[in-house]
Design a protein around this motif. Structure first.
Motif, PDB file in Angstrom:
ATOM      1  N   TYR A  90      -9.364  10.027   1.273  1.00 14.82           N
ATOM      2  CA  TYR A  90      -8.973   8.665   1.668  1.00 14.82           C
ATOM      3  C   TYR A  90      -8.197   8.686   2.987  1.00 14.82           C
ATOM      4  O   TYR A  90      -8.418   7.851   3.871  1.00 14.82           O
ATOM      5  N   ASN A  92      -3.707   2.318  -9.873  1.00 14.66           N
ATOM      6  CA  ASN A  92      -4.977   2.731 -10.459  1.00 14.66           C
ATOM      7  C   ASN A  92      -5.158   4.245 -10.432  1.00 14.66           C
ATOM      8  O   ASN A  92      -6.252   4.744 -10.134  1.00 14.66           O
ATOM      9  N   TRP A  93      -4.088   4.976 -10.709  1.00  4.87           N
ATOM     10  CA  TRP A  93      -4.145   6.424 -10.875  1.00  4.87           C
ATOM     11  C   TRP A  93      -2.982   6.830 -11.764  1.00  4.87           C
ATOM     12  O   TRP A  93      -2.099   6.031 -12.065  1.00  4.87           O
ATOM     13  N   PHE A  99     -10.270   6.241  -3.096  1.00  7.19           N
ATOM     14  CA  PHE A  99      -8.927   6.140  -3.655  1.00  7.19           C
ATOM     15  C   PHE A  99      -8.375   4.749  -3.404  1.00  7.19           C
ATOM     16  O   PHE A  99      -8.427   4.237  -2.284  1.00  7.19           O
ATOM     17  N   ASP A 100      -7.849   4.123  -4.433  1.00  6.74           N
ATOM     18  CA  ASP A 100      -7.264   2.777  -4.334  1.00  6.74           C
ATOM     19  C   ASP A 100      -5.775   2.930  -4.041  1.00  6.74           C
ATOM     20  O   ASP A 100      -4.994   3.317  -4.903  1.00  6.74           O
ATOM     21  N   ASN A 101      -5.370   2.631  -2.814  1.00  6.13           N
ATOM     22  CA  ASN A 101      -3.976   2.862  -2.394  1.00  6.13           C
ATOM     23  C   ASN A 101      -3.066   1.660  -2.657  1.00  6.13           C
ATOM     24  O   ASN A 101      -1.937   1.618  -2.170  1.00  6.13           O
ATOM     25  N   ARG A 102      -3.515   0.706  -3.441  1.00  8.47           N
ATOM     26  CA  ARG A 102      -2.724  -0.503  -3.672  1.00  8.47           C
ATOM     27  C   ARG A 102      -1.672  -0.296  -4.771  1.00  8.47           C
ATOM     28  O   ARG A 102      -1.949   0.294  -5.811  1.00  8.47           O
ATOM     29  N   THR A 126       0.831  -1.204   0.000  1.00  7.07           N
ATOM     30  CA  THR A 126       0.000   0.000   0.000  1.00  7.07           C
ATOM     31  C   THR A 126       0.868   1.257   0.000  1.00  7.07           C
ATOM     32  O   THR A 126       2.041   1.224   0.410  1.00  7.07           O
ATOM     33  N   ASP A 170      -8.919  13.791  -3.643  1.00  2.79           N
ATOM     34  CA  ASP A 170      -9.261  12.366  -3.551  1.00  2.79           C
ATOM     35  C   ASP A 170      -8.381  11.647  -2.538  1.00  2.79           C
ATOM     36  O   ASP A 170      -8.849  10.820  -1.748  1.00  2.79           O
ATOM     37  N   THR A 177     -13.801   6.687   1.447  1.00  2.00           N
ATOM     38  CA  THR A 177     -13.451   5.785   0.345  1.00  2.00           C
ATOM     39  C   THR A 177     -13.236   6.578  -0.939  1.00  2.00           C
ATOM     40  O   THR A 177     -13.459   7.775  -0.992  1.00  2.00           O
TER      41      THR A 177
END
Length: 376
Positions: free
Chosen positions: A173, A160-161, A180-183, A59, A169, A178
């Motif tokens: 997060y 994914n950004w 934002f995809d922090n992966r 992450t 955004d 929710t």
């Protein structure tokens, strides 16, 4: 014994060649990309599974914590008393992440303390610092690292950004909302490659880093490499006497009596050159001869077996180290240290040479090593 995380040597070499190409890229304006590469290696080591496999995702928060840890010693002044200053790590001035860490340091009562103490004494301010670092990593190096010239090759990870990510955004997060995809999704086998190539990539990244900082600050590469990444960035003398007492006043390796603690040396069981860990779980007391002979070699299985006792909750040494960590406010890091040990030892081939005693080396014993780790 078969190993599900075994990787093709040709594939690992091909991956390494691509990383070398990134290191040769001459258009770096900050050291951020180097910090991300080193951070990814460390996190793959630290998050090794009980079976020895690497993680498949990391992450941005984990990476922010690791980058803060890497840069922390870099924000101490370098040079003589009269000319000491924090080294620049960006072509247009100081890198923003380092400026954030400097401001955090200046807010502490004692800015020279180890990061573990700073985290405890100023928890809220440290959390805000991580927010700043995480945003900067998301905004800049993570979306740009895998660019060579004008070409993008996402061979290390997928995210994914892109570089046009909106701060609002990320801020939402970080406040627990929710959206934002922090992966950071590692590509297939990349975790394995980073772990397997750690011993080659780490010194190359550090050398490239020192060379860049030297050029930015008109200094010598060799001096800077030791300052930025040397084992003595943290004074270990506070641990010497209590560790000497815990070990019964004997050398961990040869078991010979050490009459006075001042005659002993604090040794990193997992060598500093392989992974930079000053937690008590990785520190042992050795006499001068064993410390010098072991140097940066991995210790033999017989030593590793005794060292693993400290990771068993019922053992006396585990209790003693935990008590000591609280008394001197020192990082213990058992989970992280054990994961790194698994990552390194469980990938050794039978022809790998391990230091035993004096100038004697023995072959690794992969089945026995796997058995010991799987028994924890």
């Amino acid at each position: 014994m078969s190993r599900p995380f075994a990787a093709s040597q040709d594939d690992a070499i091909a991956f390494g060649e691509k990383v070398f190409a990134l290191l040769d890229e001459t258009r770096y304006t900050t050291t951020y990309k180097l910090a991300v590469l080193l951070g990814l290696i460390d996190l793959c080591l630290e998050n090794t599974t009980a079976a020895g496999g690497p993680p498949d995702l990391i992450t941005t928060r984990q990476l922010a914590e690791k980058v803060a840890e890497i840069y922390w010693p870099h924000t101490l002044p370098f040079g003589s008393v009269r000319t000491a200053t924090v080294l620049r790590q960006a072509s247009g001035g100081q890198a923003e992440i380092l400026s954030c860490i400097e401001r955090f340091r200046s807010s502490l009562r004692d800015g020279s303390v180890p990061l573990i103490k700073a985290r405890v004494s100023a928890g809220k301010a440290y959390s805000r610092l991580l927010d700043q670092i995480e945003w900067k990593l998301i905004e800049m190096p993570l979306s740009r690292l895998q660019t060579l010239g004008t070409s993008v090759d996402s061979f290390i990870y997928e995210i994914n950004w892109d570089k046009d990510i909106d701060y609002r955004d990320v801020s939402a997060y970080q406040r627990g909302q929710t959206g934002f995809d922090n992966r950071i999704l590692l590509r297939s086998r990349v975790g394995e490659y980073l772990v397997r190539l750690n011993g080659l990539l780490r010194p190359l990244i550090q050398r490239r880093w020192a060379s860049m900082v030297a050029a930015l600050n008109h200094q010598e590469d060799s001096r800077l490499e030791h300052f930025l990444f040397g084992a003595q960035r943290l004074d270990l003398s506070l641990t010497r006497v209590p560790l000497w007492e815990i070990q019964g006043e004997r050398c961990f390796y040869c078991k010979e009596r050490i009459r006075e603690p001042k005659q002993s040396h604090v040794d990193h069981f997992i060598p500093w050159s392989r992974y930079q860990e000053n937690g008590l779980s990785n520190l042992v007391i050795a006499d001068g001869k064993c410390n010098g002979n072991k140097s940066d070699f991995l210790a033999a299985t017989q030593h590793m077996e005794r060292w693993l006792d400290r990771f068993r909750k019922a053992s006396h040494v585990s209790t003693d180290l935990e008590t000591l960590a609280g008394q001197i406010q020192w990082d213990l890091s058992p989970t992280r240290t054990l994961s790194v040990a698994r990552a390194i030892y469980m990938r050794l081939r039978i022809d790998a040479k391990l230091w035993q005693i004096g100038r004697q080396f023995v072959n690794a014993d992969p089945p026995r090593i796997s058995q010991l780790f799987l028994g924890l």
